[in-house]
Scaffold this motif. Structure first.
Motif, PDB file in Angstrom:
ATOM      1  N   LYS A 174      36.836  44.973  38.186  1.00 40.62           N
ATOM      2  CA  LYS A 174      35.826  46.017  38.358  1.00 40.62           C
ATOM      3  C   LYS A 174      36.179  47.004  39.464  1.00 40.62           C
ATOM      4  O   LYS A 174      36.152  48.211  39.252  1.00 40.62           O
ATOM      5  CB  LYS A 174      34.457  45.378  38.649  1.00 40.62           C
ATOM      6  CG  LYS A 174      34.017  44.360  37.594  1.00 40.62           C
ATOM      7  CD  LYS A 174      33.909  44.971  36.215  1.00 40.62           C
ATOM      8  CE  LYS A 174      33.465  43.948  35.187  1.00 40.62           C
ATOM      9  NZ  LYS A 174      33.450  44.498  33.816  1.00 40.62           N
ATOM     10  N   ASN A 175      36.449  46.497  40.658  1.00 41.70           N
ATOM     11  CA  ASN A 175      36.783  47.389  41.776  1.00 41.70           C
ATOM     12  C   ASN A 175      38.260  47.749  41.705  1.00 41.70           C
ATOM     13  O   ASN A 175      39.109  47.044  42.245  1.00 41.70           O
ATOM     14  CB  ASN A 175      36.462  46.707  43.115  1.00 41.70           C
ATOM     15  CG  ASN A 175      34.975  46.655  43.364  1.00 41.70           C
ATOM     16  OD1 ASN A 175      34.239  47.567  42.995  1.00 41.70           O
ATOM     17  ND2 ASN A 175      34.514  45.587  43.987  1.00 41.70           N
ATOM     18  N   VAL A 283      37.378  37.741  56.876  1.00 38.86           N
ATOM     19  CA  VAL A 283      38.407  37.836  55.833  1.00 38.86           C
ATOM     20  C   VAL A 283      37.981  37.051  54.592  1.00 38.86           C
ATOM     21  O   VAL A 283      38.067  37.539  53.457  1.00 38.86           O
ATOM     22  CB  VAL A 283      39.762  37.335  56.370  1.00 38.86           C
ATOM     23  CG1 VAL A 283      40.766  37.181  55.227  1.00 38.86           C
ATOM     24  CG2 VAL A 283      40.307  38.291  57.424  1.00 38.86           C
ATOM     25  N   LEU A 284      37.520  35.828  54.808  1.00 36.79           N
ATOM     26  CA  LEU A 284      37.037  35.021  53.679  1.00 36.79           C
ATOM     27  C   LEU A 284      35.872  35.714  52.978  1.00 36.79           C
ATOM     28  O   LEU A 284      35.775  35.693  51.748  1.00 36.79           O
ATOM     29  CB  LEU A 284      36.604  33.642  54.178  1.00 36.79           C
ATOM     30  CG  LEU A 284      37.714  32.690  54.598  1.00 36.79           C
ATOM     31  CD1 LEU A 284      37.125  31.445  55.255  1.00 36.79           C
ATOM     32  CD2 LEU A 284      38.570  32.289  53.396  1.00 36.79           C
ATOM     33  N   GLY A 285      34.998  36.333  53.777  1.00 33.45           N
ATOM     34  CA  GLY A 285      33.850  37.026  53.201  1.00 33.45           C
ATOM     35  C   GLY A 285      34.252  38.169  52.288  1.00 33.45           C
ATOM     36  O   GLY A 285      33.623  38.404  51.250  1.00 33.45           O
ATOM     37  N   LEU A 291      34.986  38.424  44.630  1.00 32.08           N
ATOM     38  CA  LEU A 291      34.715  37.481  43.532  1.00 32.08           C
ATOM     39  C   LEU A 291      33.283  37.634  43.029  1.00 32.08           C
ATOM     40  O   LEU A 291      33.030  37.568  41.815  1.00 32.08           O
ATOM     41  CB  LEU A 291      34.945  36.044  44.009  1.00 32.08           C
ATOM     42  CG  LEU A 291      36.397  35.630  44.287  1.00 32.08           C
ATOM     43  CD1 LEU A 291      36.430  34.248  44.917  1.00 32.08           C
ATOM     44  CD2 LEU A 291      37.214  35.642  42.996  1.00 32.08           C
ATOM     45  N   PHE A 292      32.352  37.860  43.938  1.00 34.86           N
ATOM     46  CA  PHE A 292      30.950  38.046  43.562  1.00 34.86           C
ATOM     47  C   PHE A 292      30.779  39.285  42.685  1.00 34.86           C
ATOM     48  O   PHE A 292      30.082  39.255  41.663  1.00 34.86           O
ATOM     49  CB  PHE A 292      30.104  38.161  44.833  1.00 34.86           C
ATOM     50  CG  PHE A 292      28.642  38.409  44.577  1.00 34.86           C
ATOM     51  CD1 PHE A 292      27.866  37.483  43.893  1.00 34.86           C
ATOM     52  CD2 PHE A 292      28.036  39.571  45.033  1.00 34.86           C
ATOM     53  CE1 PHE A 292      26.519  37.713  43.663  1.00 34.86           C
ATOM     54  CE2 PHE A 292      26.700  39.814  44.810  1.00 34.86           C
ATOM     55  CZ  PHE A 292      25.934  38.879  44.121  1.00 34.86           C
ATOM     56  N   ASP A 293      31.448  40.388  43.081  1.00 32.41           N
ATOM     57  CA  ASP A 293      31.376  41.614  42.272  1.00 32.41           C
ATOM     58  C   ASP A 293      31.935  41.398  40.875  1.00 32.41           C
ATOM     59  O   ASP A 293      31.387  41.885  39.887  1.00 32.41           O
ATOM     60  CB  ASP A 293      32.144  42.747  42.966  1.00 32.41           C
ATOM     61  CG  ASP A 293      31.399  43.277  44.177  1.00 32.41           C
ATOM     62  OD1 ASP A 293      30.172  43.096  44.250  1.00 32.41           O
ATOM     63  OD2 ASP A 293      32.049  43.888  45.053  1.00 32.41           O
ATOM     64  N   ARG A 298      29.062  43.478  35.801  1.00 32.10           N
ATOM     65  CA  ARG A 298      28.370  44.722  35.476  1.00 32.10           C
ATOM     66  C   ARG A 298      29.383  45.772  35.041  1.00 32.10           C
ATOM     67  O   ARG A 298      30.548  45.712  35.433  1.00 32.10           O
ATOM     68  CB  ARG A 298      27.599  45.230  36.695  1.00 32.10           C
ATOM     69  CG  ARG A 298      26.431  44.345  37.110  1.00 32.10           C
ATOM     70  CD  ARG A 298      25.801  44.868  38.392  1.00 32.10           C
ATOM     71  NE  ARG A 298      24.741  43.990  38.859  1.00 32.10           N
ATOM     72  CZ  ARG A 298      24.159  44.091  40.053  1.00 32.10           C
ATOM     73  NH1 ARG A 298      24.551  45.029  40.895  1.00 32.10           N
ATOM     74  NH2 ARG A 298      23.202  43.257  40.399  1.00 32.10           N
ATOM     75  N   PRO A 299      28.967  46.745  34.238  1.00 34.45           N
ATOM     76  CA  PRO A 299      29.899  47.819  33.870  1.00 34.45           C
ATOM     77  C   PRO A 299      30.300  48.624  35.100  1.00 34.45           C
ATOM     78  O   PRO A 299      29.522  48.751  36.055  1.00 34.45           O
ATOM     79  CB  PRO A 299      29.090  48.661  32.875  1.00 34.45           C
ATOM     80  CG  PRO A 299      27.665  48.353  33.174  1.00 34.45           C
ATOM     81  CD  PRO A 299      27.644  46.921  33.619  1.00 34.45           C
TER      82      PRO A 299
END
Length: 309
Positions: A174-175, A283-285, A291-293, A298-299
């Motif tokens: 996505k990103n 960094v982990l965040g 991964l959450f995105d 979502r489109p």
């Protein structure tokens, strides 16, 4: 040959007419068919009205109108997803990348049988020292961190053939960091050197905040080395802690009264270890956020209207 020209737009009412004229002048002199694919990225000015008028007057003009502002990379993605050409040029609407360079790119692609011809900026006019320095060193830092080699001093201005377009359209993340993804694909990619002009009109759509977010996508989507650096920092912190513990233990044995002082050292160590921990968590965040995105699925963008499709 059908050439698609992908032009993302955001609040470009002052420049869009000139962009259309310059592109038309260049492309009409070439022995090929073309389409101008404008993507209106939720502009708040009269950009969409101007594009609608141009599309009603010229069937070569196609318009995708986003439901809101989704960002430059999403606009370019939509253009690649919807273009019909045997090849496509990605160019911003602000005319900093001269449309006349497209002729040179097409020549290079034909002569060298290349899949990608990417623009390399020999000179960047009208940009402040901060933008020049950060752009210069960011690409070099990204090359140090990434397993993929990226060309330096480049942007999204490039010519891509149908093989690249089809490969890109199969990517599901996505990103997107588009210039990085195209480099990651491989195939034959060659440079085209040019001088970047000043913005024709209006103001930049990439303030520092957007530049920083864009840079973070480039780093965290193409490299695991920040995790390795965080791990290495953890080992260093543990080593320092062990050494300091040994020093304290030996001092306690030799001279027990000497440990009464040392609050400054203690505070420094707490700040150091706390900083390392926060850095590692940050960094982990970033990776977890990415991964959450992706997990939300979502489109990348929502198209409100299409013209001349």
């Amino acid at each position: 040959m059908l050439l698609s020209v992908i032009i993302p737009c955001y609040n470009e009412e002052l420049v869009i007419n000139e962009t259309y004229k310059r592109l038309g002048k260049v492309l009409n002199e070439l022995d090929l068919s073309y389409e101008l694919l404008f993507i209106n990225d939720g502009s708040r000015d009269k950009t969409y009205d101007i594009l609608s008028r141009l599309a009603s007057e010229d069937s070569k003009v196609k318009v995708l109108n986003f439901s809101r502002n989704f960002g430059h990379q999403c606009a370019v993605t939509a253009g690649i997803n919807h273009c019909s050409g045997d090849a496509a040029v990605i160019i911003d609407s602000d005319l900093q990348d001269p449309p006349e360079v497209i002729v040179d790119m097409l020549k290079i692609m034909h002569e060298q049988n290349a899949n990608v011809v990417y623009g390399v900026r020999k000179k960047r006019k009208g940009e402040n020292w901060f933008k020049l320095i950060t752009a210069k060193y960011f690409y070099r830092l990204l090359n140090k961190l990434s397993d993929v080699r990226f060309p330096v001093d480049t942007g999204d201005f490039r010519l891509i053939d149908r093989r690249i377009i089809d490969t890109f359209n199969r990517l599901e993340e996505k990103n997107k960091y588009i210039r990085g993804l195209i480099s990651w694909m491989g195939y034959k990619q060659v440079p085209c050197y040019y001088e970047r002009e000043e913005r024709f009109a209006g103001e930049t759509k990439y303030p520092f905040k957007k530049m920083l977010r864009f840079a973070m996508i480039g780093v965290f989507y193409f490299s695991k080395k920040p995790l390795q650096i965080a791990t290495f920092s953890g080992f260093i912190s543990v080593a320092i802690g062990i050494l300091y513990g040994l020093v304290a233990l030996i001092t306690k044995i030799i001279n027990p009264e000497a440990l009464v002082t040392g609050w400054t050292t203690l505070i420094i160590l707490i700040i150091f270890f706390g900083g390392v921990q926060l850095l590692t968590i940050g960094v982990l965040g970033q990776y977890i956020g990415n991964l959450f995105d992706e997990a939300k699925d979502r489109p990348e963008y929502i198209i409100g209207d299409k013209i001349n499709f």
